[in-house]
Design a protein around this motif. Structure first.
Motif, mmCIF file in Angstrom:
data_model
loop_
_atom_site.group_PDB
_atom_site.id
_atom_site.type_symbol
_atom_site.label_atom_id
_atom_site.label_comp_id
_atom_site.label_asym_id
_atom_site.label_seq_id
_atom_site.Cartn_x
_atom_site.Cartn_y
_atom_site.Cartn_z
ATOM 1 N N ALA A 1 27.049 1.985 52.048
ATOM 2 C CA ALA A 1 27.677 1.826 53.377
ATOM 3 C C ALA A 1 28.689 2.950 53.627
ATOM 4 C CB ALA A 1 28.360 0.468 53.471
ATOM 5 N N ALA A 2 29.422 3.353 52.572
ATOM 6 C CA ALA A 2 30.389 4.453 52.718
ATOM 7 C C ALA A 2 29.668 5.744 53.100
ATOM 8 C CB ALA A 2 31.172 4.645 51.419
ATOM 9 N N TYR A 3 28.520 5.987 52.450
ATOM 10 C CA TYR A 3 27.742 7.189 52.758
ATOM 11 C C TYR A 3 27.251 7.165 54.205
ATOM 12 C CZ TYR A 3 23.764 10.416 52.744
ATOM 13 O OH TYR A 3 22.879 11.415 53.060
ATOM 14 N N GLN A 4 26.874 5.957 54.675
ATOM 15 C CA GLN A 4 26.309 5.828 56.029
ATOM 16 C C GLN A 4 27.381 5.608 57.099
ATOM 17 O OE1 GLN A 4 23.857 2.567 54.830
ATOM 18 N NE2 GLN A 4 22.008 3.807 54.621
ATOM 19 N N GLY B 1 37.689 24.696 54.050
ATOM 20 C CA GLY B 1 36.517 24.066 54.643
ATOM 21 C C GLY B 1 36.936 22.816 55.401
ATOM 22 N N GLU B 2 36.029 21.834 55.437
ATOM 23 C CA GLU B 2 36.268 20.614 56.215
ATOM 24 C C GLU B 2 36.174 19.384 55.320
ATOM 25 O OE1 GLU B 2 34.013 20.513 59.866
ATOM 26 O OE2 GLU B 2 34.298 22.671 60.211
ATOM 27 N N LEU B 3 37.100 18.454 55.530
ATOM 28 C CA LEU B 3 37.125 17.184 54.785
ATOM 29 C C LEU B 3 37.149 16.014 55.754
ATOM 30 C CD1 LEU B 3 39.773 17.593 51.906
ATOM 31 C CD2 LEU B 3 37.295 17.534 51.695
ATOM 32 N N ALA B 4 36.458 14.952 55.382
ATOM 33 C CA ALA B 4 36.407 13.760 56.243
ATOM 34 C C ALA B 4 36.146 12.510 55.402
ATOM 35 C CB ALA B 4 35.300 13.919 57.290
ATOM 36 N N ASP B 5 36.290 11.370 56.046
ATOM 37 C CA ASP B 5 35.886 10.060 55.479
ATOM 38 C C ASP B 5 36.496 9.813 54.096
ATOM 39 O OD1 ASP B 5 34.448 9.775 57.774
ATOM 40 O OD2 ASP B 5 32.512 10.234 56.891
ATOM 41 N N THR C 1 32.567 5.011 34.504
ATOM 42 C CA THR C 1 32.696 5.692 35.791
ATOM 43 C C THR C 1 31.323 5.730 36.449
ATOM 44 O OG1 THR C 1 32.275 7.874 34.855
ATOM 45 C CG2 THR C 1 34.567 7.181 35.002
ATOM 46 N N GLU C 2 31.328 5.448 37.748
ATOM 47 C CA GLU C 2 30.124 5.610 38.566
ATOM 48 C C GLU C 2 30.342 6.801 39.468
ATOM 49 O OE1 GLU C 2 28.662 2.351 40.942
ATOM 50 O OE2 GLU C 2 28.993 0.944 39.305
ATOM 51 N N PHE C 3 29.268 7.551 39.709
ATOM 52 C CA PHE C 3 29.349 8.692 40.610
ATOM 53 C C PHE C 3 28.157 8.622 41.552
ATOM 54 C CE2 PHE C 3 28.641 13.098 41.881
ATOM 55 C CZ PHE C 3 29.928 13.500 42.218
ATOM 56 N N TRP C 4 28.441 8.577 42.837
ATOM 57 C CA TRP C 4 27.403 8.521 43.870
ATOM 58 C C TRP C 4 27.455 9.804 44.677
ATOM 59 C CZ3 TRP C 4 24.471 3.923 45.387
ATOM 60 C CH2 TRP C 4 24.648 2.846 44.502
ATOM 61 N N PHE C 5 26.305 10.450 44.818
ATOM 62 C CA PHE C 5 26.221 11.714 45.546
ATOM 63 C C PHE C 5 25.243 11.551 46.706
ATOM 64 C CE2 PHE C 5 24.291 15.943 46.188
ATOM 65 C CZ PHE C 5 25.429 16.710 46.396
ATOM 66 N N ASN C 6 25.742 11.718 47.927
ATOM 67 C CA ASN C 6 24.917 11.529 49.131
ATOM 68 C C ASN C 6 24.138 10.212 49.088
ATOM 69 O OD1 ASN C 6 25.880 13.876 50.237
ATOM 70 N ND2 ASN C 6 24.112 15.118 49.695
ATOM 71 N N LEU D 1 36.944 6.039 44.882
ATOM 72 C CA LEU D 1 37.358 7.131 45.753
ATOM 73 C C LEU D 1 36.109 7.672 46.444
ATOM 74 C CD1 LEU D 1 39.195 9.550 46.670
ATOM 75 C CD2 LEU D 1 38.624 10.625 44.489
ATOM 76 N N CYS D 2 36.145 7.766 47.775
ATOM 77 C CA CYS D 2 35.027 8.367 48.512
ATOM 78 C C CYS D 2 35.555 9.433 49.463
ATOM 79 C CB CYS D 2 34.271 7.324 49.339
ATOM 80 S SG CYS D 2 33.432 6.050 48.377
#
Length: 202
Positions: free
Chosen positions: A169-172, A150-154, A103-108, A33-34
């Motif tokens: 790639a998802a972050y970029q 607030g705002e949500l995207a991607d 579980t993996e968690f990627w932040f920025n 999930l991103c």
């Protein structure tokens, strides 16, 4: 195609939400999930809620307070602590695999230490998937003080664990593999005070 657009949830607290329709309704043994969010809320709020008739927190991405994210799978959760926000967009990707329970968690765009959750579990199909509210019942039971403002995207949901390259790639906002939910081909319904607008900044 919501490229360079955002959902703006304007009220606080809010009864608004966005209902998402998934391409495939299969049970999930893996997922990624991103999403990207932008808010100045300091109270608890829900970002992504995937509920089945058997389990309202089948998949839930929840922020109980600044600098902390919770990922729920099948009603249980792990916590990931992140740097305090600088009032900027935050991009998170969370993945889970049943076989190992990792579980993996990627932040920025950066990976956090992996954690274990619900090894051997299967995420149910026929889900109600919402942005902006937490379901305490199948498709309802909202608490306005867990609502998102607030705002949500991607927003993306895959039925596989993404590779580190694809997480970055998802972050970029680069090319991504076909997804169960994809921001560039999203089937959605807006309920209440939420609007689609152009993104103001990168």
């Amino acid at each position: 195609d919501l490229y360079r657009k955002v959902f703006v949830f304007r009220k606080d607290p809010s009864d608004a939400y966005v209902l998402l329709k998934a391409q495939a309704e299969q049970p999930l043994h893996n997922f990624t999930l991103c999403l990207r969010s932008y808010t100045d809320l300091t109270r608890p709020y829900s970002l992504f809620s995937y509920a089945t008739k058997a389990q309202d927190n089948e998949i839930l991405l929840f922020k109980p307070k600044p600098g902390e994210y919770r990922l729920y799978v099948g009603g249980k959760f792990v916590t990931f602590r992140t740097p305090e926000g600088r009032w900027d967009w935050e991009h998170v990707c969370a993945s889970w695999e049943s076989a190992t329970g990792l579980t993996e968690f990627w932040f920025n765009g950066k990976p956090w230490p992996r954690k274990g959750l619900q090894k051997g579990y299967t995420v149910g199909a026929e889900a109600v998937i919402l942005l902006g509210q937490e379901q305490d019942a199948y498709g309802g039971g909202f608490d306005p003080y867990n609502s998102f403002t607030g705002e949500l995207a991607d927003v993306y949901l895959w039925d596989v664990g993404l590779s580190p390259d694809k997480m970055r790639a998802a972050y970029q906002s680069l090319r991504l593999p076909p997804a169960v939910l994809a921001w560039k081909s999203l089937s959605y319904e807006m309920k209440g005070d939420v609007v689609v607008k152009a993104r103001l900044r990168e």
